[in-house]
Each structure stands twice: as C-alpha cells, then as structure tokens.
Write a protein that holds these residues in place. Structure first.
Motif, mmCIF file in Angstrom:
data_model
loop_
_atom_site.group_PDB
_atom_site.id
_atom_site.type_symbol
_atom_site.label_atom_id
_atom_site.label_comp_id
_atom_site.label_asym_id
_atom_site.label_seq_id
_atom_site.Cartn_x
_atom_site.Cartn_y
_atom_site.Cartn_z
ATOM 1 N N SER A 7 -7.417 -10.247 -9.791
ATOM 2 C CA SER A 7 -7.601 -9.936 -8.107
ATOM 3 C C SER A 7 -8.435 -9.463 -7.989
ATOM 4 N N THR A 8 -9.634 -8.615 -7.195
ATOM 5 C CA THR A 8 -10.330 -8.007 -6.873
ATOM 6 C C THR A 8 -10.215 -6.903 -5.900
ATOM 7 N N ASN A 9 -9.102 -7.138 -5.184
ATOM 8 C CA ASN A 9 -8.582 -6.971 -4.619
ATOM 9 C C ASN A 9 -7.778 -4.868 -5.084
ATOM 10 N N GLU A 46 0.714 -1.131 0.138
ATOM 11 C CA GLU A 46 0.081 -0.192 -0.069
ATOM 12 C C GLU A 46 1.160 1.200 0.518
ATOM 13 N N THR A 63 -6.237 -2.199 -4.861
ATOM 14 C CA THR A 63 -4.648 -1.709 -4.909
ATOM 15 C C THR A 63 -3.860 -3.045 -5.656
ATOM 16 N N TYR A 64 -3.607 -4.805 -5.781
ATOM 17 C CA TYR A 64 -3.704 -5.138 -6.805
ATOM 18 C C TYR A 64 -4.335 -4.469 -7.891
ATOM 19 N N ASP A 112 -0.020 -13.359 -1.714
ATOM 20 C CA ASP A 112 -0.349 -14.991 -1.583
ATOM 21 C C ASP A 112 0.213 -15.435 -0.654
#
Length: 908
Positions: free
Chosen positions: A693-695, A667, A697-698, A755
C-alpha cells in the motif's frame, strides 16, 4: 483346423441355419432354417426371426417355402457344437450361419469347407480366408484399420496411445502401425484380464497422454470407459477414438457432459428412415422373456443383429434366384461320409457376386477375394445432446466431414462441462470453510468434513457433474511466495507443484484471497465471497445514562418553545376571557339582578387550566365563550401531538445507552500514541496488502508491526485470543471477523473495510475448466445459494447467532439511572410547593395580626396547633374585636352576605 485366440471375447449367439431343399409333390421347394443361439442375446434371435418373416413373404410367390428349427448350444464347447452341426448335416444341411464368437467358429468353418456347405458369418474375424466355402458380412480388419488411420490423420493426432485387449486386437493395431511413419511416439498398452483395468488406465493418465485409441470388445467397453472416468482419464483435455462399431448402442449419458471428445464409427444408420421402418417391425418377434410393453429402439441395434438380418435376406434371395435357373435338390451330407453338397460353391459364388443388394448395413458387395468392400461408415462424436453425425468414411474418398469433426484446434474457447471428471480438492481445517464433522459414527472419505467450502464444492459438483476427493493442508497455509526461491508454499504451492504424496491437487478451496501476485502463477474462479480488511477489537462499553435523560426526547430548543407556548396561551386565554362578555357570569343564580358579575379566568386560573391540559389531567374550569373554547381546543390539539411524540420517543431514550469507543477507525487507532497495540497475521494477503500500500497510514501500520515482531500472529485464532486477553486490535478479513463476533459477544468489528477483494477457488494456470466453475459460481450467486450457505455456517451452525440473543430483542427494565431525574423534579416541585404554602400561611397571619393588632406569635402557635390536630375540614372564621353584640345577632341574610364577602374577597 485354425485355432482362434481371444477366449475373453463374449459370445452373443451361435446361429446355425439349416437348409433342407427338397422337392415336394406339388413342385415347391422348402427351405428349412435352423438356428442355434444363446438365450442371453435375445436381440439377435429377434433379428433372425424378423428376417425370416420378411423372406417368407418375398419368396412365397416363387414356390419356395421356409421352415425354422432352433436349438440352444453351449458357447465354448467345440465338441458339443460339432455334434449339433453333424446332426443337421445328416438331415440335409445346406448352409450354416455363425457362430459369432468363441472357439467354436473354426470347427464349424472346417466342417462346412469339407462338406462344401455355405458358411455365412457376421462376426469380426482377423483370420478371414479367401477360397473357402464361407462368406463374412463383417468388414475386413484391414479395411477398418484403414478407416481408423484416415480418422487419426483428420484429427491431426501425432502422439497417441493405443489400448488393446488381446492378440486379435493387436493384429489390427499392426495395420495402424504400418501406416506412414511419424516422428512422434505411439504408445501401446494392453488391458489386464479384468475386470479391474484401473492400473493400466492410471499409468496412462500419469504419463500425460491425452489422445487414446481404444480397441476392446463391446462387452467390456462400458466398464473400461467408466474406470477411465474414475481415474481422471475423462477430462476436457482428453480425446478418445472407440474402435467398436457398436459404440452408438452404449449408454453414454455418464460421459457426454465431461467435455471429453469421444469419436467413433458405425456401419448401421439408425437415423435412416428405411432402417427405422424395418426395425420397428421387429417388436412382434421379440423373445417371450422380454416385457410385453418393450419395443425395439433403432439406436440400440448392434451391428451383428443388423448383419444377421442382412445375411438371411442375402442367402434366401440367392436361393430364390438360383431356383429359377435349375432345380436345387436336398442332399444329406453326414460327417462320417465323404459326400458333399454339389450346390455349395455355386451358392457361395453367387452370393459374392451380389452387386445391387442393399440391406440394413448399407450396400453389400464383395471383392474378388470374397471380402466385403465398398462399405461406408458414419462418423459420430459425443456431445452434451448425445451422439452427433459429423461425416462419413469410405475407402475411395476417405473422410468426408459434414458438420465438422471436433479436433484439438477447434476446442479452443469451447465451454467445457465437467460431467464425470475427477478432482482432488485440497482444503484447510479453517472455520467455517473446512471442519471435521462431529459425529458418533466412524466416517470416511469426503463425509468426514463439513463447512462452507465443503458445501460449495458439493454444489458445484451437482451442477457440473464432476467427482471430487478432499485432502487436508495440515498447516492451513493458503500460500506465500518465497522471494528467494520463487516457490509457493501452502495450498497454492500444492496446486502448482501438482503432487501431494500419491495424489494430484487440482483445486484448492478455503479462505484464499485473490491477489495480483497469486494470479500471476495460478488461476482463480470468479469470487464466491466478497470481503475486505477490517479491525477486530473488544466490544465498546456502554456509558451510564444521565439523570435527566427523560428530557432527551426533545431538544433544548423544543423545550423552550413548549414553555413559551404554555405562557403565551395562558396569558392570551386570560385576556380573551376578560374581553368576551360571555365569560362574565352571575355568581348567585338565585338573584336575578346581581350587584356584580364574576370572571372565572383570573390569571392564575388561566395558567392552571393550560397546565392541566398539558399534563392531560384537566381542571374544574371550563371555557364558555366561543373564542376561549377555540383557544382551548387548539391548545388541546397541540398538547395531544406533543405528549404523544414525547411518549413515543421517551422509551427509546430511556433504554438506549450510549457507547464509549476508544477509536472509531484505523486513523484513530494508529494515532492513539501506542495506547492500544495492533497487529496482523504473518505471511498472508493482509500483510501483503499493507506492504504494497502507498497510503501513509497503512504504511505506518506495516512498519510498526515489522519493527515489533510480537505483534505478528501465526494465525487468526492466536489473534482473536490476544484481542480477548490484552488491549490489542487485530487486522483481519471481514468475513472471519463476522464469524468470530457471531460466537464471542465480547468482540466487535470496528470501522469499515480498508479494501475490497474476494475469495476464489484455486486451480492451475490456464485450466480448461475455469470458465465452467466461474459460470456456475455466478449461477449460485444469482439463485441466492451462496447467501444461504453463508447464513448457514455463519449464523446457524457451530454456535452461530449466539450474540443475537443478547441484543435488545425486548424492552429492558428501567433502573434509577434512567428515571432518577423524574424523582428529582417531583421532590423539587413538592419542596417548592411546601415552601409556598408556608409563605402563604406566614403572609396571611402577618396581614391578620397587623390589622387586628394581636400577637403574631400567639396566632402562629394557634395555627400550628390546629394544623397538628390533622382532623376536621372546617375552621371558624376570625371575628373582629370591636364587633358589638348586635352585630353577633344580625339577621341570617346579613350574616350570609358577610360570609360571602369574606369568601369572595369583596366588601359589602
């Protein structure tokens, strides 16, 4: 004369039994047994001699005696064989045994038919004839073909391949092909003259056929199986039926762990107690060439040896029974005469009519054509524990299963072993998983490579027994699926496609991550290494220590309480000393009744005592009363603990430097407003992770890299170089980061894992050997072998552990940055003390000059002159100006008192 083809069939022995029946003077019949044998087949000779010994004991009571004559004859020389047979006929031959193979058998049979001499054979003969003066104890080829047809049907083989050696085998195959027709293809392949059969075997493997009926002579059977294993035809998906009835005597240890279903038949029963008892007596008749300590093992008895034993028993028993009915006389039958033996066909016919005769090969019975019938074969298959009897076969009932025949349907879910299977393993030259070995010698094959993946395959090979050959993926690409063509590239693509130049890729091992998309098209073993994505960046710089870092061992709160305790104990000690009467002492011990008492613990002395204890220097003041001593003891204990704690913690705080990090996690990196660039490897599992990814930040990381292609790196090496050259952070798998930072001390891993995933060995979908490899990987993990391999290639080999030597393995020297504050405190304290000394001097001079009414300036000059001399430890006391001469002549005692009064500050 019939001609027998198949010159490649090995000859074990040529046996000729010469019987000379002559009536002795005492009325006894003597049977002379003559044997012609090859010295290479000692077991056949042993069986013959043992059978003769047993026969002698049986027929001796009936007045029949046995003699033996033996000769060694060449194997394929028909003329020489004819000469020996005719020589024996001249001396009265009444029966011939053999030969067992080669071109000499037909000429012996022709001579015996002409002279009506019984010819007893124990060999496989496709040209067995009825009506001749011969008998063969070996099962007829048509009977064996019927047994194989029933076995193939029981195993539910539909499409299969028949491998045969020569024309004799082909004639037996013809009987199999005449069986009820099937819509599935049956392929037929002939072996080359040898000794190299790999070409034909490889063609069978490439055809994809997995069911094989192998019909070849026993002497080449082992070589054919071994070469089939070498070309990869001995996998868990393959099934073999061995036509040789001597399969049980082979050393099958090299094949029993391969998972291959190898099935065969045998006429002898080595597990039968009667069979074992008879064979155990053969040791005494072994050839002198054999070692003295060698014994005959029932499991190694070939069918021909057992048949020659039964043949001698059958022949001598028939002679013995006929001798009771009529006189059997000897009769020379030279080859150059027209004479024949009158008892020959009678003897043959009685042998063929035998009904209740049981030998080592079971019940011996012949049909109306003179061929052996009613045989019972044992079915055996190969397991990891050796051969297992699965049932029996006979012509009347067919296949009778006792423990279950392994078929294609029953192998589902079975845990296969990989012993002697051959794999082509594709890998990449990616450190430390696969590397070219550094050596001054020229290396070939698998010896050219080393690394974690290379050692892992070696460990699995030693556990599972498979053979392997490494090939290299030149672009080191693990595998990426093209969205348009749906084709895989890299090593995964090579495993799926299956063909690499002339090779087949069975396995792929490298830093290949197990992902959901990859598992859809290929299979992976259990992970041999767990990891995750992390950040590679330059090692953080260390900040300079504070000048007052020596105060760091204690917090500000502790320092405040230490000062408070010091002041409190000092004041308490002053008050208790004034309260306790034992602290008031006589200043002049010579005066018994002093005019006053003295207390050493003034307020200043109390503070001095406690600070001396705190600094562990002590003082010339010591408490006298019990109460003050108790306070002093408690204070000393307090200072012992505090000073020890401070000293123990001081070294760490003076040597450890704080680290300045530009970011601590992903972050911070993403939100650094493009101060630090970041990127990742293109077309790899890391990019796939950020893409899916659904994050938020990613997702931002993926979008940033997508919009700025220079942030993509073709491989990890380029990413590492960019990190070193620029202000750049590289997203990389943690195991690769560990390998890099072990060798480049300027780099470090920042933050934790984004991960969790693992590396696995790639194989084709639904590969039968996946469970075995996965189980063995788990065993390696339990034994700690995977951890040992990782330590070897990460921390030991190829420069590993270089950065560990640069860590604080021993105490670092302290610089002025570490201890400068101590010097400041020292200088400050000395400066304050000098100022106080000057103030004390000015204060004393001011009081004196005011009292004595003298000039301050002159007194100050005199004092400076005295100080400037820097010598002498005494100083004259100042006299009052109004003092009289009488006062200067005062008595010594008064002078002492005045001096004492001035010293202690009291007035007399």
């Amino acid at each position: 004369m019939d001609r027998v083809v198949g010159r490649l069939l090995p000859i074990a022995v040529v046996v000729v039994l010469t019987f000379t029946g002559r009536r002795c003077a005492a009325g006894d019949t003597t049977i002379t047994l003559g044997i012609l044998y090859n010295d290479e087949n000692t077991m056949l000779e042993t069986a013959f001699k043992s059978s003769v010994d047993v026969a002698k004991a049986k027929i001796a009571a009936g007045g029949v005696k046995l003699d033996v004559v033996s000769k060694i004859v060449p194997l394929y020389d028909s003329f020489e064989t004819q000469h020996f047979v005719c020589e024996m006929l001249t001396n009265g031959v009444s029966g011939v045994f053999g030969p067992s193979a080669g071109d000499t058998a037909p000429i012996v049979q022709s001579i015996c038919d002409y002279k009506e001499i019984p010819h007893i054979q124990t060999r496989w003969d496709i040209n067995q004839k009825r009506g001749s003066c011969q008998i063969n104890l070996y099962p007829h080829p048509s009977t064996l073909a019927e047994a194989f047809i029933d076995l193939i049907t029981a195993l539910n083989w539909q499409s299969f391949t028949i491998i045969y050696e020569n024309n004799d085998s082909l004639m037996q195959i013809t009987n199999i092909l005449k069986s009820p027709p099937t819509t599935h293809p049956i392929r037929i392949r002939q072996l080359s003259p040898g000794p190299n059969y790999r070409k034909e075997l490889r063609e069978i493997k490439d055809s994809g056929e997995t069911k094989i009926l192998l019909d070849c002579s026993f002497n080449i059977l082992s070589d054919v199986l071994f070469q089939a294993q070498q070309v990869g035809l001995m996998g868990s998906e393959h099934n073999f039926i061995i036509a040789s009835l001597d399969m049980h005597t082979l050393d099958l240890d090299s094949f029993k762990y391969s998972g291959t279903n190898i099935t065969g038949m045998r006429l002898v029963r080595p597990l039968d107690n009667e069979f074992r008892n008879i064979v155990s007596q053969w040791t005494d008749n072994m050839s002198p060439l054999e070692p003295d300590d060698k014994v005959v093992i029932p499991e190694t008895i070939q069918l021909e040896s057992a048949l020659i034993y039964d043949a001698v028993q059958l022949f001598t028993t028939t002679i013995y029974n006929l001798s009771k009915e009529f006189e059997i006389s000897e009769m020379p039958t030279p080859c150059n005469s027209s004479l024949s033996w009158k008892h020959g066909f009678t003897l043959i016919n009685h042998m063929k009519m035998a009904k209740d005769f049981k030998g080592l090969t079971g019940k011996i019975k012949f049909d109306q054509e003179g061929f052996r019938t009613d045989i019972e074969l044992e079915l055996v298959d190969l397991t990891q524990n050796g051969l297992r009897v699965t049932g029996t076969w006979n012509a009347k009932t067919g296949i009778n299963v006792s423990t279950g025949i392994v078929s294609e349907t029953t192998t589902v879910g079975q845990e296969f072993d990989l012993r002697n299977m051959s794999f082509i393993v594709i890998t990449a030259l990616t450190q430390p998983y696969g590397m070219v070995k550094l050596s001054s010698n020229t290396l070939e094959g698998n010896d050219r490579y080393e690394g974690f993946g290379i050692d892992l395959i070696k460990e699995l090979s030693e556990m599972s027994g498979f053979n392997y050959t490494f090939i290299i993926q030149e672009d080191s690409n693990s595998g990426y699926k093209d969205e348009k063509t749906k084709k895989w590239s890299g090593m995964i693509g090579e495993v799926i496609d299956g063909v690499i130049i002339d090779h087949r890729a069975d396995l792929a091992v490298a830093d290949i991550t197990i992902t959901r998309q990859r598992e859809h098209d290929v299979d992976f073993t259990s992970p041999f290494m767990n990891l995750g994505i992390s950040i590679l960046y330059k090692k953080s710089t260390k900040s300079s220590p504070s000048l007052f870092s020596f105060l760091a061992p204690f917090s500000s709160f502790v320092w405040l309480w230490v000062i408070t305790a010091y002041c409190g104990v000092s004041v308490l000690l002053f008050i208790m000393a004034r309260i306790s009467p034992y602290e008031w002492t006589n200043p002049y011990p010579c005066i018994e009744e002093p005019e006053y008492l003295e207390n050493q613990f003034s307020l200043s002395n109390a503070f001095w005592f406690t600070i001396g204890s705190l600094m562990q220097q002590g003082s010339d003041i010591a408490p006298i009363a019990v109460s003050t001593r108790l306070v002093a003891g408690i204070w000393w204990f307090f200072t012992l603990i505090m000073v020890s704690s401070y000293t123990a913690n001081l070294a760490a705080f003076l040597t450890v430097e704080s680290v300045t990090e530009p970011f601590k996690n992903v972050e911070d990196l993403v939100n650094n407003q493009n101060v630090i660039k970041y990127g990742l490897k293109q077309k790899g599992s890391t990019e796939e992770y950020f893409k899916e990814s659904t994050n938020p930040t990613y997702k931002k990381i993926y979008n940033t890299v997508q919009n700025n292609p220079p942030l993509y790196m073709a491989n990890n090496e380029m990413g590492v170089d960019t990190v070193l050259r620029e202000d750049y952070a590289f997203f990389m798998e943690s195991t690769s980061i560990e390998y890099v930072v072990e060798r480049n001390c300027r780099l470090a891993q920042v933050g934790g894992l984004l991960d969790n995933k693992g590396y696995g060995i790639v194989m084709k979908k639904n590969a039968s050997f996946r469970n075995v490899l996965s189980a063995n990987i788990l065993r390696l993990q339990e034994k700690g072998r995977l951890t040992a391999l990782k330590n070897k290639w990460w921390k030991e080999k190829r420069g590993g552990g270089a950065c560990q030597d640069t860590e604080n393995t021993e105490a670092s020297e302290l610089s002025m940055k570490n201890v400068g504050g101590v010097f400041i405190v020292l200088c400050s304290g000395v400066g304050v003390a000098a100022i106080l000394a000057a103030l004390e001097m000015f204060w004393t001079l001011w009081k004196t000059t005011s009292k004595e009414k003298v000039s301050f300036k002159s007194e100050f000059k005199d004092e400076l002159k005295f100080i400037a001399k820097c010598r002498g430890s005494t100083k004259p006391a100042r006299k009052k100006q109004n003092s009289s001469a009488d006062n200067s002549k005062a008595t010594g005692s008064n002078q002492y008192i005045n001096n004492s009064d001035r010293h202690y500050g009291y007035e007399s």
